[in-house]
Design a protein around this motif. Structure first.
Motif, PDB file in Angstrom:
ATOM      1  N   ILE A   1       0.838  -1.199   0.000  1.00  0.00           N
ATOM      2  CA  ILE A   1       0.000   0.000   0.000  1.00  0.00           C
ATOM      3  C   ILE A   1       0.875   1.251   0.000  1.00  0.00           C
ATOM      4  CG2 ILE A   1      -1.636   1.361   1.374  1.00  0.00           C
ATOM      5  CD1 ILE A   1      -2.905  -1.288   2.258  1.00  0.00           C
ATOM      6  N   LYS A   2       1.938   1.243   0.819  1.00  0.00           N
ATOM      7  CA  LYS A   2       2.824   2.403   0.911  1.00  0.00           C
ATOM      8  C   LYS A   2       3.529   2.671  -0.421  1.00  0.00           C
ATOM      9  CE  LYS A   2       6.591   4.406   3.643  1.00  0.00           C
ATOM     10  NZ  LYS A   2       7.259   4.992   2.472  1.00  0.00           N
ATOM     11  N   ILE A   3       4.041   1.624  -1.063  1.00  0.00           N
ATOM     12  CA  ILE A   3       4.742   1.789  -2.341  1.00  0.00           C
ATOM     13  C   ILE A   3       3.823   2.416  -3.377  1.00  0.00           C
ATOM     14  CG2 ILE A   3       5.752   0.547  -4.306  1.00  0.00           C
ATOM     15  CD1 ILE A   3       6.874  -1.469  -2.293  1.00  0.00           C
ATOM     16  N   LEU A   4       2.611   1.891  -3.497  1.00  0.00           N
ATOM     17  CA  LEU A   4       1.672   2.372  -4.518  1.00  0.00           C
ATOM     18  C   LEU A   4       1.155   3.764  -4.181  1.00  0.00           C
ATOM     19  CD1 LEU A   4      -0.278  -0.953  -5.121  1.00  0.00           C
ATOM     20  CD2 LEU A   4       1.444   0.090  -6.600  1.00  0.00           C
ATOM     21  N   SER A   5       0.917   4.034  -2.893  1.00  0.00           N
ATOM     22  CA  SER A   5       0.449   5.354  -2.475  1.00  0.00           C
ATOM     23  C   SER A   5       1.537   6.404  -2.711  1.00  0.00           C
ATOM     24  CB  SER A   5       0.045   5.327  -1.002  1.00  0.00           C
ATOM     25  OG  SER A   5      -0.348   6.614  -0.555  1.00  0.00           O
ATOM     26  N   ASP A   6       2.772   6.083  -2.342  1.00  0.00           N
ATOM     27  CA  ASP A   6       3.879   7.024  -2.554  1.00  0.00           C
ATOM     28  C   ASP A   6       4.088   7.287  -4.051  1.00  0.00           C
ATOM     29  OD1 ASP A   6       4.279   7.151   0.149  1.00  0.00           O
ATOM     30  OD2 ASP A   6       6.039   5.835   0.182  1.00  0.00           O
ATOM     31  N   ALA A   7       4.000   6.234  -4.856  1.00  0.00           N
ATOM     32  CA  ALA A   7       4.183   6.395  -6.298  1.00  0.00           C
ATOM     33  C   ALA A   7       3.068   7.257  -6.890  1.00  0.00           C
ATOM     34  CB  ALA A   7       4.212   5.029  -6.980  1.00  0.00           C
ATOM     35  N   PHE A   8       1.843   7.034  -6.436  1.00  0.00           N
ATOM     36  CA  PHE A   8       0.716   7.819  -6.934  1.00  0.00           C
ATOM     37  C   PHE A   8       0.878   9.293  -6.565  1.00  0.00           C
ATOM     38  CE2 PHE A   8      -3.945   9.020  -6.406  1.00  0.00           C
ATOM     39  CZ  PHE A   8      -4.086   9.341  -7.740  1.00  0.00           C
ATOM     40  N   ASN A   9       1.279   9.569  -5.328  1.00  0.00           N
ATOM     41  CA  ASN A   9       1.508  10.953  -4.904  1.00  0.00           C
ATOM     42  C   ASN A   9       2.625  11.601  -5.716  1.00  0.00           C
ATOM     43  OD1 ASN A   9      -0.079  11.952  -2.316  1.00  0.00           O
ATOM     44  ND2 ASN A   9       0.284   9.760  -2.032  1.00  0.00           N
ATOM     45  N   SER A  10       3.654  10.822  -6.037  1.00  0.00           N
ATOM     46  CA  SER A  10       4.758  11.332  -6.855  1.00  0.00           C
ATOM     47  C   SER A  10       4.264  11.647  -8.263  1.00  0.00           C
ATOM     48  CB  SER A  10       5.889  10.302  -6.905  1.00  0.00           C
ATOM     49  OG  SER A  10       6.917  10.718  -7.774  1.00  0.00           O
ATOM     50  N   ASN A  11       3.410  10.772  -8.828  1.00  0.00           N
ATOM     51  CA  ASN A  11       2.830  11.019 -10.151  1.00  0.00           C
ATOM     52  C   ASN A  11       2.024  12.313 -10.154  1.00  0.00           C
ATOM     53  OD1 ASN A  11       1.971   7.510 -10.907  1.00  0.00           O
ATOM     54  ND2 ASN A  11       3.943   8.559 -10.845  1.00  0.00           N
ATOM     55  N   VAL A  12       1.208  12.499  -9.120  1.00  0.00           N
ATOM     56  CA  VAL A  12       0.358  13.686  -9.024  1.00  0.00           C
ATOM     57  C   VAL A  12       1.216  14.950  -8.933  1.00  0.00           C
ATOM     58  CG1 VAL A  12      -1.296  14.922  -7.555  1.00  0.00           C
ATOM     59  CG2 VAL A  12      -1.618  12.484  -8.025  1.00  0.00           C
ATOM     60  N   ALA A  13       2.279  14.889  -8.112  1.00  0.00           N
ATOM     61  CA  ALA A  13       3.163  16.051  -7.959  1.00  0.00           C
ATOM     62  C   ALA A  13       3.831  16.412  -9.289  1.00  0.00           C
ATOM     63  CB  ALA A  13       4.220  15.756  -6.901  1.00  0.00           C
ATOM     64  N   THR A  14       4.221  15.389 -10.050  1.00  0.00           N
ATOM     65  CA  THR A  14       4.844  15.619 -11.356  1.00  0.00           C
ATOM     66  C   THR A  14       3.869  16.316 -12.300  1.00  0.00           C
ATOM     67  OG1 THR A  14       6.267  13.674 -11.129  1.00  0.00           O
ATOM     68  CG2 THR A  14       5.904  14.495 -13.354  1.00  0.00           C
ATOM     69  N   ILE A  15       2.630  15.843 -12.336  1.00  0.00           N
ATOM     70  CA  ILE A  15       1.622  16.425 -13.229  1.00  0.00           C
ATOM     71  C   ILE A  15       1.282  17.853 -12.809  1.00  0.00           C
ATOM     72  CG2 ILE A  15      -0.773  16.221 -14.011  1.00  0.00           C
ATOM     73  CD1 ILE A  15      -0.405  13.154 -13.739  1.00  0.00           C
ATOM     74  N   LYS A  16       1.186  18.094 -11.514  1.00  0.00           N
ATOM     75  CA  LYS A  16       0.849  19.440 -11.031  1.00  0.00           C
ATOM     76  C   LYS A  16       1.940  20.453 -11.383  1.00  0.00           C
ATOM     77  CE  LYS A  16      -2.336  18.501  -7.216  1.00  0.00           C
ATOM     78  NZ  LYS A  16      -2.580  18.618  -5.757  1.00  0.00           N
ATOM     79  N   LYS A  17       3.165  19.974 -11.516  1.00  0.00           N
ATOM     80  CA  LYS A  17       4.260  20.870 -11.895  1.00  0.00           C
ATOM     81  C   LYS A  17       4.255  21.159 -13.399  1.00  0.00           C
ATOM     82  CE  LYS A  17       7.619  18.488 -10.110  1.00  0.00           C
ATOM     83  NZ  LYS A  17       8.983  18.055  -9.700  1.00  0.00           N
ATOM     84  N   GLY A  18       3.354  20.506 -14.114  1.00  0.00           N
ATOM     85  CA  GLY A  18       3.289  20.707 -15.560  1.00  0.00           C
ATOM     86  C   GLY A  18       4.231  19.807 -16.329  1.00  0.00           C
ATOM     87  N   SER A  19       4.845  18.844 -15.648  1.00  0.00           N
ATOM     88  CA  SER A  19       5.773  17.926 -16.305  1.00  0.00           C
ATOM     89  C   SER A  19       5.030  16.676 -16.785  1.00  0.00           C
ATOM     90  CB  SER A  19       6.904  17.521 -15.346  1.00  0.00           C
ATOM     91  OG  SER A  19       7.610  18.653 -14.892  1.00  0.00           O
TER      92      SER A  19
END
Length: 457
Positions: free
Chosen positions: A138-156
């Protein structure tokens, strides 16, 4: 009066024609991607041109183009609504991120075909609904999802060439389910271990008993639509089998599979890469709305009853090669044409393969080719005789020699199509003495069939 000349319909059609080209530029804007300026200009230009050309064709009056100008606002308003509406929906989705402590369990399956060897297609359909409560997963997938969201929010953008893609359902404690694609870096070792996240996710999933069961579950008869008997490189033997014979092979394999140990089911499904069989069963079908295809191993040790039936059926159809074909093969080798010769023992996959490309720089001379032709003659002599498929000394021999005289054959593929090939293959009986003699000459030829520059200091 025609529909194109009818005023109300004309406005609608004209606006739709103007909207279509601009959607090309609205989508990147709506998804916050970097805008391609030439594409922006092209889209607007095509939109305006199409809009007014239609009006001119419909009215046959150039003066009326002036009256159509205000109505182009409909196109602009629709595009703005599309952009802002899509962004609003996108922002709502991207901000709907579950807090890790609120996640009860996850359902996960890799949907990236390049990194999906750990579970076969049919079993993947069954495994995608398993609920995993493993906290580390759960932690691996949750952390990865949060990282994906942060990347998209930065416009990358997430580089899909360096990420494997998972379909993840986050099941929250309050009963809410959030389904998302999650991108995992392929070579990420976040804890400085040698284990990548991809392998760690697989290991954690595999630790769940339900995943292990799903990984070897067998398709139901009503789910299977097509069955093929193939070899290790995908050549289809089904054209040599009647429908009744194919069904006999399939049902015999099913009965053997059901009674197997878990370890043998792993081998039969092809998960154990160290276990390779010559004969395979390839199946296609549907489970629910999901299409699947699977391949299963058939071997003398793993599925003896199925193997015996396949051998008995093939024995009825195997034909020796003609002396003319044998002569063409040998002359092609003697004359230094391109050739590819392979020998495989059917019941244990022992064997070798030899390719010669005339353009290669090698230390081979005319005598070497003459000697290798003598070795191949052992194979062509055996290939001109009827093969007793019931014996243990059965080998599959493939001949591919690039000469114009080589006859062309037609073969089926697993997608229902067919292809032409000048490859000749047949089953032969070779004594140990014959096989060892061939291998001895083969080894000498292989040693010289190398580019010396690759090994010079």
């Amino acid at each position: 009066e025609s529909a194109v000349a009818f005023k109300g319909v004309r406005h609608v059609i004209r606006s739709l024609i103007g909207i279509v080209p601009t959607l090309m530029i609205c989508y990147p804007l709506a998804s916050k991607q970097n805008m391609n300026i030439p594409l922006l200009i092209l889209g607007i230009g095509i939109s305006i041109l199409a809009y007014f050309i239609y009006e001119l064709i419909a009215t046959k009056n150039a003066k009326k183009l002036l009256y159509a100008i205000p109505f182009y606002l409909i196109v602009v308003v629709f595009d703005l609504a599309f952009i802002f509406g899509s962004q609003a929906i996108g922002n709502s989705i991207i901000n709907d991120v579950p807090v890790q402590s609120d996640i009860q369990s996850v359902s996960v399956i890799c949907i990236d075909q390049n990194y999906n060897d750990y579970i076969k297609v049919y079993q993947k359909c069954k495994a995608k609904t398993i609920d995993y409560e493993n906290k580390e997963l759960i932690k691996i997938l949750s952390d990865a999802f949060n990282s994906n969201v942060a990347t998209i929010k930065k416009g990358s953008q997430i580089d899909t060439n360096f990420h494997s893609v998972y379909r993840v359902d986050f099941h929250c404690k309050d009963g809410k389910n959030i389904s998302r694609k999650v991108y995992i870096p392929i070579d990420d070792n976040t804890d400085n271990s040698e284990e990548t996240l991809y392998n760690k996710i697989y290991r954690l999933m595999k630790s769940d008993e339900n995943f292990r069961k799903a990984g070897t579950v067998f398709p139901e008869d009503n789910e299977v639509k097509k069955v093929y008997i193939t070899d290790d490189v995908g050549a289809v033997y089904s054209s040599q089998f009647t429908n009744e014979e194919i069904q006999k092979v399939w049902q015999t394999f099913r009965n053997e599979y059901v009674s197997m140990s878990y370890e043998n089911k792993v081998k039969a499904c092809g998960y154990d890469t160290k276990y390779i069989s010559y004969f395979r069963i390839y199946v296609q079908g549907y489970t629910g709305v999901d299409a699947f295809y699977n391949e299963y191993n058939i071997s003398q040790n793993l599925t003896p009853r199925t193997y015996k039936i396949v051998i008995e059926i093939l024995s009825k159809y195997q034909k020796p090669i003609s002396s003319d074909v044998a002569d063409i093969i040998l002359s092609g080798i003697n004359e230094n044409h391109y050739f590819d010769i392979s020998v495989e023992k059917v019941n244990n996959m022992d064997g070798n393969s030899m390719s010669y490309i005339p353009e290669m720089v090698t230390t081979l001379n005319k005598k070497d080719f003459e000697n290798f032709a003598k070795a191949v003659k052992i194979l062509t002599d055996a290939a001109q005789k009827d093969c007793d498929m019931s014996k243990d000394n059965v080998y599959l021999v493939r001949f591919n020699v690039d000469v114009e005289e080589m006859p062309v054959q037609r073969f089926e593929d697993v997608n229902g199509g067919s292809y032409s090939s000048s490859d000749f293959e047949c089953f032969v009986n070779l004594t140990d003495e014959e096989y060892n003699k061939y291998c001895s000459i083969y080894d000498d030829f292989t040693e010289k069939n190398q580019d010396p520059s690759l090994y010079s200091e």
